[in-house]
Design a protein around this motif. Structure first.
Motif, PDB file in Angstrom:
ATOM      1  N   TYR A 180       0.804  -1.222   0.000  1.00 37.45           N
ATOM      2  CA  TYR A 180       0.000   0.000   0.000  1.00 37.45           C
ATOM      3  C   TYR A 180       0.838   1.273   0.000  1.00 37.45           C
ATOM      4  N   LEU A 181       2.081   1.156   0.469  1.00 37.67           N
ATOM      5  CA  LEU A 181       2.853   2.368   0.749  1.00 37.67           C
ATOM      6  C   LEU A 181       4.135   2.522  -0.050  1.00 37.67           C
ATOM      7  N   ASN A 182       4.509   1.496  -0.828  1.00 36.98           N
ATOM      8  CA  ASN A 182       5.800   1.581  -1.512  1.00 36.98           C
ATOM      9  C   ASN A 182       5.782   2.466  -2.746  1.00 36.98           C
ATOM     10  N   ALA A 183       4.585   2.790  -3.266  1.00 42.26           N
ATOM     11  CA  ALA A 183       4.487   3.671  -4.443  1.00 42.26           C
ATOM     12  C   ALA A 183       3.134   4.367  -4.435  1.00 42.26           C
ATOM     13  N   VAL A 184       3.103   5.538  -5.056  1.00 43.81           N
ATOM     14  CA  VAL A 184       1.830   6.274  -5.169  1.00 43.81           C
ATOM     15  C   VAL A 184       0.860   5.433  -5.988  1.00 43.81           C
ATOM     16  N   PRO A 185      -0.398   5.252  -5.509  1.00 41.75           N
ATOM     17  CA  PRO A 185      -1.370   4.437  -6.247  1.00 41.75           C
ATOM     18  C   PRO A 185      -1.573   4.924  -7.677  1.00 41.75           C
ATOM     19  N   ASN A 186      -1.842   3.989  -8.561  1.00 38.98           N
ATOM     20  CA  ASN A 186      -2.111   4.301  -9.963  1.00 38.98           C
ATOM     21  C   ASN A 186      -3.307   5.253 -10.060  1.00 38.98           C
ATOM     22  N   PRO A 187      -3.149   6.428 -10.687  1.00 39.19           N
ATOM     23  CA  PRO A 187      -4.249   7.404 -10.763  1.00 39.19           C
ATOM     24  C   PRO A 187      -5.452   6.908 -11.543  1.00 39.19           C
ATOM     25  N   ASN A 188      -5.296   5.847 -12.317  1.00 38.79           N
ATOM     26  CA  ASN A 188      -6.418   5.304 -13.094  1.00 38.79           C
ATOM     27  C   ASN A 188      -7.055   4.079 -12.434  1.00 38.79           C
ATOM     28  N   SER A 189      -6.578   3.731 -11.245  1.00 42.92           N
ATOM     29  CA  SER A 189      -7.100   2.537 -10.586  1.00 42.92           C
ATOM     30  C   SER A 189      -8.413   2.831  -9.871  1.00 42.92           C
ATOM     31  N   GLN A 190      -9.211   1.777  -9.661  1.00 42.88           N
ATOM     32  CA  GLN A 190     -10.466   1.929  -8.930  1.00 42.88           C
ATOM     33  C   GLN A 190     -10.175   2.079  -7.440  1.00 42.88           C
ATOM     34  N   GLY A 191     -11.074   2.777  -6.753  1.00 47.16           N
ATOM     35  CA  GLY A 191     -10.900   2.980  -5.319  1.00 47.16           C
ATOM     36  C   GLY A 191      -9.746   3.892  -4.979  1.00 47.16           C
ATOM     37  N   LEU A 192      -9.421   4.828  -5.887  1.00 51.75           N
ATOM     38  CA  LEU A 192      -8.244   5.679  -5.696  1.00 51.75           C
ATOM     39  C   LEU A 192      -8.365   6.536  -4.435  1.00 51.75           C
ATOM     40  N   SER A 193      -9.562   7.002  -4.136  1.00 45.98           N
ATOM     41  CA  SER A 193      -9.751   7.846  -2.955  1.00 45.98           C
ATOM     42  C   SER A 193      -9.326   7.115  -1.688  1.00 45.98           C
ATOM     43  N   SER A 194      -9.792   5.865  -1.524  1.00 46.79           N
ATOM     44  CA  SER A 194      -9.430   5.081  -0.335  1.00 46.79           C
ATOM     45  C   SER A 194      -7.941   4.750  -0.333  1.00 46.79           C
ATOM     46  N   LYS A 195      -7.410   4.426  -1.489  1.00 50.89           N
ATOM     47  CA  LYS A 195      -5.986   4.076  -1.575  1.00 50.89           C
ATOM     48  C   LYS A 195      -5.104   5.265  -1.199  1.00 50.89           C
ATOM     49  N   MET A 196      -5.509   6.468  -1.611  1.00 50.89           N
ATOM     50  CA  MET A 196      -4.711   7.653  -1.298  1.00 50.89           C
ATOM     51  C   MET A 196      -4.787   7.999   0.186  1.00 50.89           C
ATOM     52  N   LYS A 197      -5.924   7.766   0.810  1.00 57.87           N
ATOM     53  CA  LYS A 197      -6.037   8.025   2.257  1.00 57.87           C
ATOM     54  C   LYS A 197      -5.080   7.125   3.017  1.00 57.87           C
ATOM     55  N   ILE A 198      -5.017   5.875   2.594  1.00 58.87           N
ATOM     56  CA  ILE A 198      -4.085   4.941   3.227  1.00 58.87           C
ATOM     57  C   ILE A 198      -2.643   5.360   2.960  1.00 58.87           C
ATOM     58  N   TYR A 199      -2.354   5.720   1.706  1.00 57.85           N
ATOM     59  CA  TYR A 199      -0.987   6.117   1.330  1.00 57.85           C
ATOM     60  C   TYR A 199      -0.556   7.385   2.082  1.00 57.85           C
ATOM     61  N   ASN A 200      -1.445   8.339   2.211  1.00 63.33           N
ATOM     62  CA  ASN A 200      -1.108   9.613   2.854  1.00 63.33           C
ATOM     63  C   ASN A 200      -0.928   9.477   4.364  1.00 63.33           C
ATOM     64  N   ASN A 201      -1.746   8.624   4.999  1.00 65.84           N
ATOM     65  CA  ASN A 201      -1.740   8.546   6.468  1.00 65.84           C
ATOM     66  C   ASN A 201      -1.050   7.302   7.023  1.00 65.84           C
ATOM     67  N   LYS A 202      -0.696   6.397   6.127  1.00 70.76           N
ATOM     68  CA  LYS A 202       0.154   5.255   6.438  1.00 70.76           C
ATOM     69  C   LYS A 202      -0.357   4.413   7.607  1.00 70.76           C
ATOM     70  N   TYR A 203       0.564   3.996   8.481  1.00 77.78           N
ATOM     71  CA  TYR A 203       0.242   3.017   9.529  1.00 77.78           C
ATOM     72  C   TYR A 203      -0.832   3.547  10.483  1.00 77.78           C
ATOM     73  N   LYS A 204      -0.826   4.854  10.688  1.00 80.50           N
ATOM     74  CA  LYS A 204      -1.791   5.453  11.617  1.00 80.50           C
ATOM     75  C   LYS A 204      -3.220   5.238  11.147  1.00 80.50           C
ATOM     76  N   TYR A 205      -3.413   5.195   9.825  1.00 81.31           N
ATOM     77  CA  TYR A 205      -4.757   4.991   9.280  1.00 81.31           C
ATOM     78  C   TYR A 205      -5.291   3.622   9.697  1.00 81.31           C
ATOM     79  N   PHE A 206      -4.489   2.573   9.491  1.00 81.18           N
ATOM     80  CA  PHE A 206      -4.913   1.225   9.866  1.00 81.18           C
ATOM     81  C   PHE A 206      -5.121   1.121  11.377  1.00 81.18           C
ATOM     82  N   LEU A 207      -4.245   1.739  12.146  1.00 72.60           N
ATOM     83  CA  LEU A 207      -4.319   1.663  13.603  1.00 72.60           C
ATOM     84  C   LEU A 207      -5.633   2.239  14.133  1.00 72.60           C
ATOM     85  N   ILE A 208      -5.924   3.481  13.773  1.00 74.62           N
ATOM     86  CA  ILE A 208      -7.089   4.165  14.352  1.00 74.62           C
ATOM     87  C   ILE A 208      -8.384   3.621  13.776  1.00 74.62           C
TER      88      ILE A 208
END
Length: 771
Positions: A609-637
């Motif tokens: 989830y975090l090794n590269a910026v999600p593909n801008p043409n992929s489905q669910g980009l909004s959720s993927k970017m939230k995870i990418y931007n907030n990293k481990y803290k997102y999964f934790l909280i």
């Protein structure tokens, strides 16, 4: 024909024969939701499909908008306009929703510069005997009578309007016509039987053409209670195929054009590549003949899908199979149709004068100006026909949200308005205006502002006004909005009991010693208000809000829920619910320490989830970017939030459908957030003090501990525990329906971005030491 939608779901037990009975119950909280907002198509109990009209066709909104417009013309002070609007709306028995912070946000988000207030959708129950509104003892009727306004016969003014869509109906003989054509036939029938048939008996739409349409004469009563007879006819059947556009537009299928196009395709006079791009154009394709009389037939088994549905014209014979130039035509392959969109907006149709469907130009988003968007075939009941884009606001008083005294906020708004008008005439700069044109004493007296310390107040006002000319642009308004809420809870242990704070009441608990390392604070919210509005809607795909490198992008263009000029819109419908909740603020120091200590395990686990910026043409980009931007803290909280909701269900009996989460997660250095609010809405289990009581120190520790222990085992283990990706887009790790997922209405993020091991894993779990 229009249909009124009521704000309470009921089962009606009698035959609908008149227009005033043709009502459908819809829960008022659904009217601004993902299923039943403006532009959505709902299925009625009678089996017909109704398209909800835009808010400017709702008579109570139309009335309020015109009343506020009059108030604005007579008053220049926005504070007075707001208060007078509040009085007018409340006196009419309507709910005035008091949330100035939310109004300011909507004005900015939707460019509604003149928005004044929000109005609650009225609750209107239906009478089970007649399927008409229960108006006799309704609070709005009582309020109207008290103020001397007309109160009889106006119940429909407080209902939601809708129109039939699709507009194609067929009778039992398969004759296919638009609803306006069927109504013309009905009018002729009414003239034949003036004593037993009226125009408003065409509700629901009925067949007066077929010889088998008449059923019988029924005994009924008129408005005066006198006995009468009514002729009953068979109801028509509505078609269920429509055309939808990614930009939110909606069109009926022009069946006469389709018959001609499909015939030409069959006869090879059109290429295989032709996907009906010009189907909507009468110039490029056009109907089968000048006077189409369409007939729709279906095989009884329907085993061949669309291939078992045939369409023909009784006027020109096209589709009849009478000769080789008129082959039989079925709907096989209709899903491949891709006609150019003509930008129709039937939800904006004028119900009183439905002659022309409103439309606009439609182009591909981010494409060339001449790149026309294409439509898709869809079933009326398909999920992709409608996606509402809503927004919810937790009430925070303005002085707390902006961290400024109320008098200063009022003064800034007033001086900005005065300066803007002055600038339009003289182009004077702010510095010159302040030092040569502004007099503080006159300003305070004229606007009835009474600061505690005028010297300090003048300094604050000067700083705010002179610095407004070069404001810091807030890139992510949604994050800023959540930050205001988070900061309010984080920086206050409780609030003083003053009028401005009414609707929000909370207090810190004494953290148990076992929890002090993990949380900065836990609060009991004894009183809260959440308001929901619908901002816009899309079709084909939901509107995703994507944040990349701090820049906000939107995946599609939404259709507004209003049809008038945005500068003439002064109010919006909303739903407000009261409730209570528990707020958890995690210790950022402990989170950083946990990440640092377990960085290798965390990097390996979340690498995908975090090794590269999600593909801008992929489905669910909004959720993927939230995870990418907030990293481990997102999964934790987020995982902790779900654990708490599920444990409140197991230990205390609250179903997760009665709970909701509000996530405060951000790694933005200026707006660092690490928290979650779990709350319950008015009328739900736990909303009478039950949820708050679970926040007592001795209870909350036990609930957290039990919940964490419960996460260690899942009925789907070892598959779930060892999962490398599950759920939509594989955005969950060790989390499934058996251990972590909650009701869809309870989760803000579609049950995505979850991993129980991040909480309880014996090697790297955040809470591993308290289990």
């Amino acid at each position: 024909m229009s249909q009124k939608l009521q704000s309470k779901l009921i089962q009606f037990k009698m035959k609908v024969l008149k227009q005033n009975q043709y009502n459908q119950g819809v829960g008022k909280y659904k009217l601004l939701s993902s299923t039943s907002g403006v532009g959505s198509i709902i299925t009625t109990k009678l089996g017909s499909y109704v398209l909800i009209s835009d808010i400017n066709k709702w008579k109570f909104i139309k009335w309020a908008n015109s009343k506020i417009e009059i108030i604005r013309t007579k008053n220049a002070d926005d504070r007075k306009v707001y208060e007078l609007s509040k009085v007018e709306i409340s006196n009419r028995g309507l709910e005035f929703i008091d949330d100035l912070r939310f109004i300011k946000f909507i004005k900015s988000e939707k460019k509604l510069e003149n928005l004044v207030c929000l109005i609650g959708i009225p609750h209107m129950a239906l009478n089970e005997s007649f399927n008409t509104p229960n108006w006799k003892n309704h609070p709005i009727r009582t309020a109207l009578e008290k103020t001397g306004e007309q109160f009889e016969g106006v119940s429909s003014h407080y209902m939601i309007n809708g129109t039939h869509f699709p507009k194609w109906f067929k009778n039992s003989d398969g004759e296919l016509k638009l609803i306006k054509e069927w109504f013309t036939i009905w009018e002729k029938e009414c003239r034949k039987y003036p004593d037993t048939l009226k125009f408003d008996n065409f509700s629901p739409p009925r067949d007066a053409l077929s010889k088998k349409a008449f059923i019988r004469e029924l005994n009924s009563r008129n408005e005066d209670g006198n006995p009468i007879k009514i002729r009953e006819y068979k109801t028509l059947e509505q078609t269920n195929l429509i055309l939808i556009c990614p930009n939110g537009h909606l069109s009926d299928i022009p069946w006469a054009n389709y018959l001609r196009w499909k015939t030409e395709k069959y006869l090879r006079s059109r290429t295989d590549e032709d996907k009906g791009e010009n189907l909507m154009s009468n110039e490029m394709i056009g109907p089968c003949c000048s006077n189409p009389k369409l007939k729709w037939t279906e095989s009884k088994t329907k085993s061949e899908g669309y291939g078992s549905i045939y369409i023909e014209c009784n006027s020109c014979g096209l589709g009849s199979g009478s000769d080789k130039d008129k082959p039989k035509i079925n709907l096989e392959g209709i899903n491949s149709l891709e006609p150019y969109c003509i930008g129709q907006k039937p939800w904006e149709l004028d119900i009183e004068n439905p002659t022309l469907t409103p439309y606009e130009n439609c182009f591909i988003k981010n494409g060339k100006k001449d790149g026309r968007e294409k439509m898709r075939i869809a079933l009326v009941t398909a999920n992709n026909v409608y996606y509402a884009n809503g927004f919810s606001s937790l009430f925070i008083p303005m002085h707390l949200a902006e961290n400024k005294p109320k008098e200063l906020i009022d003064a800034i708004n007033i001086i900005e308005k005065k300066y803007t008008k002055y600038f339009e005439r003289t182009a004077i700069i702010r510095y010159e205006y302040w030092f040569s044109k502004f007099d503080l004493n006159d300003f305070l007296i004229d606007n009835d502002i009474n600061p505690e310390n005028e010297i300090v107040f003048k300094s604050q006002l000067e700083s705010e006004f002179l610095n407004t000319g070069n404001p810091i642009d807030i890139v992510d308004k949604h994050e800023e909005y959540r930050w205001q809420e988070y900061r309010c809870f984080s920086t206050h242990s409780t609030l003083p009991d003053i009028v401005e704070n009414k609707g929000l009441r909370f207090k810190d608990i004494n953290l148990p010693n076992e929890l002090t390392d993990f949380y900065k604070k836990i609060q009991q919210l004894e009183e809260l208000k959440v308001t929901n509005v619908q901002l816009d809607f899309t079709r084909v795909k939901p509107k995703e809000r994507i944040v990349v490198n701090g820049i906000v992008q939107e995946s599609s263009i939404g259709q507004d829920i209003f049809s008038i000029d945005s500068k003439e819109l002064f109010t919006l419908p909303a739903n407000e619910t009261l409730g209570e909740g528990l707020f958890f603020e995690f210790s950022n120091k402990q989170i950083d320490k946990w990440i640092s200590k377990n960085i290798n395990d965390l990097e390996n686990r979340f690498e995908r989830y975090l090794n590269a910026v999600p593909n801008p043409n992929s489905q669910g980009l909004s959720s993927k970017m939230k995870i990418y931007n907030n990293k481990y803290k997102y999964f934790l909280i987020h995982s902790f939030s779900h654990m708490m909701m599920r444990e409140l269900e197991f230990s205390c009996g609250y179903p997760t459908a009665s709970l909701k989460e509000r996530l405060y997660i951000s790694t933005n250095l200026e707006k660092n957030m690490s928290g979650v609010l779990i709350y319950t809405a008015e009328g739900s289990e736990g909303s009478m003090g039950g949820l708050v009581s679970q926040g007592e120190p001795e209870k909350i520790h036990e609930i957290i501990k039990k919940g964490l222990k419960r996460l260690i085992n899942c009925s789907s283990d070892p598959l779930c525990w060892e999962s490398e990706g599950q759920g939509i887009f594989d955005l969950n790790l060790s989390s499934c329906f058996s251990c972590s997922l909650v009701a869809e209405t309870a989760c803000e993020e579609m049950n995505l971005g979850l991993d129980r091991r991040v909480l309880v894993d014996q090697d790297f779990g955040y809470f591993k030491n308290i289990i």
